[in-house]
Design a protein around this motif. Structure first.
Motif, PDB file in Angstrom:
ATOM      1  N   PHE A  78      11.219  13.391   7.478  1.00 35.49           N
ATOM      2  CA  PHE A  78       9.928  12.883   7.879  1.00 35.49           C
ATOM      3  C   PHE A  78       9.004  13.835   8.501  1.00 35.49           C
ATOM      4  O   PHE A  78       9.228  14.596   9.474  1.00 35.49           O
ATOM      5  CB  PHE A  78      10.120  11.652   8.691  1.00 35.49           C
ATOM      6  CG  PHE A  78      10.764  10.586   8.107  1.00 35.49           C
ATOM      7  CD1 PHE A  78      10.033   9.528   7.412  1.00 35.49           C
ATOM      8  CD2 PHE A  78      12.213  10.344   8.424  1.00 35.49           C
ATOM      9  CE1 PHE A  78      10.676   8.437   6.800  1.00 35.49           C
ATOM     10  CE2 PHE A  78      12.824   9.426   7.852  1.00 35.49           C
ATOM     11  CZ  PHE A  78      12.065   8.454   7.272  1.00 35.49           C
ATOM     12  N   ILE A  79       7.612  14.082   7.847  1.00 38.53           N
ATOM     13  CA  ILE A  79       6.788  15.061   8.342  1.00 38.53           C
ATOM     14  C   ILE A  79       5.770  13.987   8.857  1.00 38.53           C
ATOM     15  O   ILE A  79       5.198  13.305   8.301  1.00 38.53           O
ATOM     16  CB  ILE A  79       6.098  15.868   7.286  1.00 38.53           C
ATOM     17  CG1 ILE A  79       7.144  16.788   6.841  1.00 38.53           C
ATOM     18  CG2 ILE A  79       4.827  16.513   7.827  1.00 38.53           C
ATOM     19  CD1 ILE A  79       6.605  17.867   5.690  1.00 38.53           C
ATOM     20  N   GLY A  80       5.819  13.745  10.138  1.00 41.01           N
ATOM     21  CA  GLY A  80       5.263  12.704  10.921  1.00 41.01           C
ATOM     22  C   GLY A  80       6.355  11.716  11.386  1.00 41.01           C
ATOM     23  O   GLY A  80       7.010  11.181  10.634  1.00 41.01           O
ATOM     24  N   ALA A  81       6.359  11.315  12.668  1.00 42.04           N
ATOM     25  CA  ALA A  81       7.154  10.395  13.144  1.00 42.04           C
ATOM     26  C   ALA A  81       6.776   9.259  13.671  1.00 42.04           C
ATOM     27  O   ALA A  81       7.239   8.703  14.873  1.00 42.04           O
ATOM     28  CB  ALA A  81       8.154  11.024  14.305  1.00 42.04           C
ATOM     29  N   GLY A  82       5.490   8.765  13.137  1.00 36.01           N
ATOM     30  CA  GLY A  82       4.957   7.612  13.646  1.00 36.01           C
ATOM     31  C   GLY A  82       5.469   6.133  13.414  1.00 36.01           C
ATOM     32  O   GLY A  82       6.741   6.018  13.048  1.00 36.01           O
ATOM     33  N   GLN A  83       4.688   5.062  13.581  1.00 36.46           N
ATOM     34  CA  GLN A  83       5.334   3.918  13.322  1.00 36.46           C
ATOM     35  C   GLN A  83       6.029   3.585  11.947  1.00 36.46           C
ATOM     36  O   GLN A  83       6.647   3.078  11.759  1.00 36.46           O
ATOM     37  CB  GLN A  83       4.113   2.820  13.534  1.00 36.46           C
ATOM     38  CG  GLN A  83       4.435   1.286  13.203  1.00 36.46           C
ATOM     39  CD  GLN A  83       5.507   0.666  14.413  1.00 36.46           C
ATOM     40  OE1 GLN A  83       5.694   1.482  15.120  1.00 36.46           O
ATOM     41  NE2 GLN A  83       5.718  -0.521  14.505  1.00 36.46           N
TER      42      GLN A  83
ATOM     43  N   LEU B 237       6.076  12.457   3.585  1.00 35.98           N
ATOM     44  CA  LEU B 237       4.617  12.705   4.442  1.00 35.98           C
ATOM     45  C   LEU B 237       4.148  11.396   4.916  1.00 35.98           C
ATOM     46  O   LEU B 237       3.654  10.579   4.438  1.00 35.98           O
ATOM     47  CB  LEU B 237       3.822  13.063   3.170  1.00 35.98           C
ATOM     48  CG  LEU B 237       4.297  14.517   2.377  1.00 35.98           C
ATOM     49  CD1 LEU B 237       3.136  15.064   1.584  1.00 35.98           C
ATOM     50  CD2 LEU B 237       4.717  15.759   3.325  1.00 35.98           C
ATOM     51  N   ALA B 238       4.756  11.158   6.039  1.00 36.84           N
ATOM     52  CA  ALA B 238       4.232  10.338   6.890  1.00 36.84           C
ATOM     53  C   ALA B 238       3.128  10.341   7.850  1.00 36.84           C
ATOM     54  O   ALA B 238       3.394  10.345   9.087  1.00 36.84           O
ATOM     55  CB  ALA B 238       5.425   9.643   7.619  1.00 36.84           C
TER      56      ALA B 238
ATOM     57  N   LYS C 283      -1.306  10.813   8.837  1.00 34.12           N
ATOM     58  CA  LYS C 283      -2.644  10.172   8.499  1.00 34.12           C
ATOM     59  C   LYS C 283      -3.413  10.840   7.285  1.00 34.12           C
ATOM     60  O   LYS C 283      -3.096  11.801   7.207  1.00 34.12           O
ATOM     61  CB  LYS C 283      -3.491  10.017   9.544  1.00 34.12           C
ATOM     62  CG  LYS C 283      -2.760   9.084  10.866  1.00 34.12           C
ATOM     63  CD  LYS C 283      -2.866   7.849  10.761  1.00 34.12           C
ATOM     64  CE  LYS C 283      -2.247   6.960  11.892  1.00 34.12           C
ATOM     65  NZ  LYS C 283      -2.236   5.463  11.545  1.00 34.12           N
ATOM     66  N   PRO C 284      -4.061   9.964   6.566  1.00 39.21           N
ATOM     67  CA  PRO C 284      -4.879  10.823   5.606  1.00 39.21           C
ATOM     68  C   PRO C 284      -5.669  11.856   5.900  1.00 39.21           C
ATOM     69  O   PRO C 284      -5.543  12.938   5.480  1.00 39.21           O
ATOM     70  CB  PRO C 284      -5.706   9.500   5.004  1.00 39.21           C
ATOM     71  CG  PRO C 284      -5.121   8.343   5.397  1.00 39.21           C
ATOM     72  CD  PRO C 284      -4.318   8.638   6.611  1.00 39.21           C
ATOM     73  N   GLN C 285      -6.337  11.829   7.177  1.00 39.28           N
ATOM     74  CA  GLN C 285      -7.064  12.807   7.883  1.00 39.28           C
ATOM     75  C   GLN C 285      -6.267  14.004   8.025  1.00 39.28           C
ATOM     76  O   GLN C 285      -6.942  15.155   8.182  1.00 39.28           O
ATOM     77  CB  GLN C 285      -7.755  12.506   8.919  1.00 39.28           C
ATOM     78  CG  GLN C 285      -8.673  11.082   8.885  1.00 39.28           C
ATOM     79  CD  GLN C 285      -7.880   9.779   9.055  1.00 39.28           C
ATOM     80  OE1 GLN C 285      -6.645   9.662   8.614  1.00 39.28           O
ATOM     81  NE2 GLN C 285      -8.702   8.816   9.122  1.00 39.28           N
ATOM     82  N   ALA C 286      -4.941  13.993   8.134  1.00 36.11           N
ATOM     83  CA  ALA C 286      -4.055  15.162   8.572  1.00 36.11           C
ATOM     84  C   ALA C 286      -3.560  16.019   7.305  1.00 36.11           C
ATOM     85  O   ALA C 286      -2.708  16.960   7.490  1.00 36.11           O
ATOM     86  CB  ALA C 286      -2.924  14.739   9.399  1.00 36.11           C
ATOM     87  N   MET C 287      -3.736  15.368   6.052  1.00 39.64           N
ATOM     88  CA  MET C 287      -3.296  15.830   4.940  1.00 39.64           C
ATOM     89  C   MET C 287      -3.811  17.087   4.577  1.00 39.64           C
ATOM     90  O   MET C 287      -2.642  17.969   4.064  1.00 39.64           O
ATOM     91  CB  MET C 287      -3.377  14.817   3.609  1.00 39.64           C
ATOM     92  CG  MET C 287      -2.545  15.053   2.605  1.00 39.64           C
ATOM     93  SD  MET C 287      -0.758  15.175   2.873  1.00 39.64           S
ATOM     94  CE  MET C 287      -0.565  13.218   2.925  1.00 39.64           C
ATOM     95  N   SER C 288      -4.878  17.490   4.930  1.00 42.51           N
ATOM     96  CA  SER C 288      -5.515  18.928   4.445  1.00 42.51           C
ATOM     97  C   SER C 288      -4.488  20.007   5.340  1.00 42.51           C
ATOM     98  O   SER C 288      -4.233  21.098   4.632  1.00 42.51           O
ATOM     99  CB  SER C 288      -6.801  19.048   4.886  1.00 42.51           C
ATOM    100  OG  SER C 288      -6.953  18.832   6.105  1.00 42.51           O
ATOM    101  N   ALA C 289      -4.247  19.569   6.568  1.00 42.89           N
ATOM    102  CA  ALA C 289      -3.177  20.733   7.360  1.00 42.89           C
ATOM    103  C   ALA C 289      -1.963  20.725   6.704  1.00 42.89           C
ATOM    104  O   ALA C 289      -1.270  21.789   6.938  1.00 42.89           O
ATOM    105  CB  ALA C 289      -3.266  19.982   8.804  1.00 42.89           C
ATOM    106  N   VAL C 290      -1.456  19.544   6.269  1.00 43.56           N
ATOM    107  CA  VAL C 290      -0.054  19.763   5.412  1.00 43.56           C
ATOM    108  C   VAL C 290      -0.344  20.521   4.181  1.00 43.56           C
ATOM    109  O   VAL C 290       0.805  21.557   4.092  1.00 43.56           O
ATOM    110  CB  VAL C 290       0.276  18.212   5.159  1.00 43.56           C
ATOM    111  CG1 VAL C 290       1.597  18.171   4.400  1.00 43.56           C
ATOM    112  CG2 VAL C 290       0.618  17.418   6.416  1.00 43.56           C
TER     113      VAL C 290
ATOM    114  N   ILE D 296       3.340   8.568   1.967  1.00 39.96           N
ATOM    115  CA  ILE D 296       3.037   7.187   2.406  1.00 39.96           C
ATOM    116  C   ILE D 296       1.437   7.174   2.867  1.00 39.96           C
ATOM    117  O   ILE D 296       1.028   6.289   3.494  1.00 39.96           O
ATOM    118  CB  ILE D 296       4.011   6.588   3.245  1.00 39.96           C
ATOM    119  CG1 ILE D 296       4.214   7.295   4.543  1.00 39.96           C
ATOM    120  CG2 ILE D 296       5.364   6.579   2.535  1.00 39.96           C
ATOM    121  CD1 ILE D 296       4.937   6.620   5.682  1.00 39.96           C
ATOM    122  N   ALA D 297       0.814   8.235   2.694  1.00 39.20           N
ATOM    123  CA  ALA D 297      -0.625   8.558   3.305  1.00 39.20           C
ATOM    124  C   ALA D 297      -1.527   7.606   2.718  1.00 39.20           C
ATOM    125  O   ALA D 297      -1.788   7.720   1.105  1.00 39.20           O
ATOM    126  CB  ALA D 297      -1.072   9.883   3.191  1.00 39.20           C
ATOM    127  N   ALA D 298      -2.191   6.733   3.138  1.00 36.10           N
ATOM    128  CA  ALA D 298      -3.076   5.608   2.239  1.00 36.10           C
ATOM    129  C   ALA D 298      -4.317   6.462   1.790  1.00 36.10           C
ATOM    130  O   ALA D 298      -4.831   7.203   2.481  1.00 36.10           O
ATOM    131  CB  ALA D 298      -3.596   4.775   3.482  1.00 36.10           C
TER     132      ALA D 298
END
Length: 268
Positions: free
Chosen positions: A8-13, A71-72, A74-81, A97-99
């Motif tokens: 998991f890239i991102g360990a949020g909810q 890829l878990a 936020k959509p706003q963080a995808m450019s950094a990914v 799973i980015a909306a």
């Protein structure tokens, strides 16, 4: 799925819900899971909840060590990914799973075509998720079957055309929050009528659960089930008339529509 490793890239909810769901369903062992998050405490918390889950030092470490990369973020963080992982996911199955982020943008940014876009929801945490997913051209039928199996382990899963995923986001992705609001309001109504808070909330939540199970089990239109409860001149029809007068039906339709439009905006 023995031997499959998933990161998991991102360990949020949402990552937490899926990780717990996979382990609870005995689909994956915690030891086959890895997580990374810009906030180390988030990944460490998940590891403390699921002993055996590994915390990676970086997203690149997950990309190099896991068969499936989720890829878990936020959509706003995808450019950094994209900047960090673009071109480093060859041979990996990537599940986003980015909306709102389209398959075309994901494939372009990550420089891979083996991508599946998913819209899950948080009730996956208790095995009652409602998810939909769409495959990029480079994802195989086996990839789709694997993602479907993962999602089915934590609820229901539906493969759809990508053009429907924004609507899925507006309905089932955001929908749990609408239902929590409804449960809270029903509980408030019970308290206003004299019920203790704990009892009122328990009755409200079980009523929503039971009604949902009836819809799924009986296969009848919700309107038919509604009419079966509403006796002529009785209590239920009086309550339904008030709901119609206050515009509850229209408000829920508008909520799904607004969330669908916002999902589309996030992908632009």
């Amino acid at each position: 799925m023995a031997g499959t490793t998933l990161g998991f890239i991102g360990a949020g909810q949402m990552a937490r819900a899926l990780a717990h769901g996979f382990v609870s369903a005995k689909l994956l062992d915690a030891s086959s899971l890895t997580a990374a998050d810009p906030v180390p405490a988030a990944a460490e918390k998940l590891a403390s909840e699921l002993p055996g889950l590994k915390v990676a030092a970086s997203n690149v470490a997950i990309a190099s060590s896991c068969d499936v990369v989720v890829l878990a973020v936020k959509p706003q963080a995808m450019s950094a990914v994209y900047q960090e992982l673009g071109g480093k996911l060859a041979g990996k199955l990537v599940v986003s799973i980015a909306a709102g982020i389209s398959l075309a943008k994901l494939c372009e940014g990550l420089k891979t075509q083996r991508v599946v876009r998913v819209m899950p929801n948080t009730p996956a945490l208790v095995g009652k998720g409602a998810s939909a997913y769409a495959l990029a051209a480079g994802a195989t039928a086996e990839d789709g079957a694997l993602v479907g199996k993962l999602l089915a382990a934590v609820g229901t899963a539906h493969q759809v055309d990508e053009k429907l995923l924004d609507a899925v986001t507006g309905l089932s992705g955001s929908g749990p929050a609408y239902v929590y609001l409804i449960i809270e309001a029903l509980s408030d109504g019970g308290v206003k009528a004299g019920l203790p808070r704990n009892l009122s909330t328990a009755l409200a939540a079980q009523t929503v659960l039971g009604a949902a199970e009836m819809v799924l089990a009986r296969g009848e239109h919700p309107g038919v089930l509604k009419d079966a409860v509403a006796s002529p001149g009785g209590t239920t029809i009086a309550g339904l008339a008030t709901l119609e007068d206050r515009g509850v039906r229209g408000a829920l339709i508008a909520a799904v529509d607004a969330a669908t439009k916002r999902s589309a905006e996030l992908g632009k």
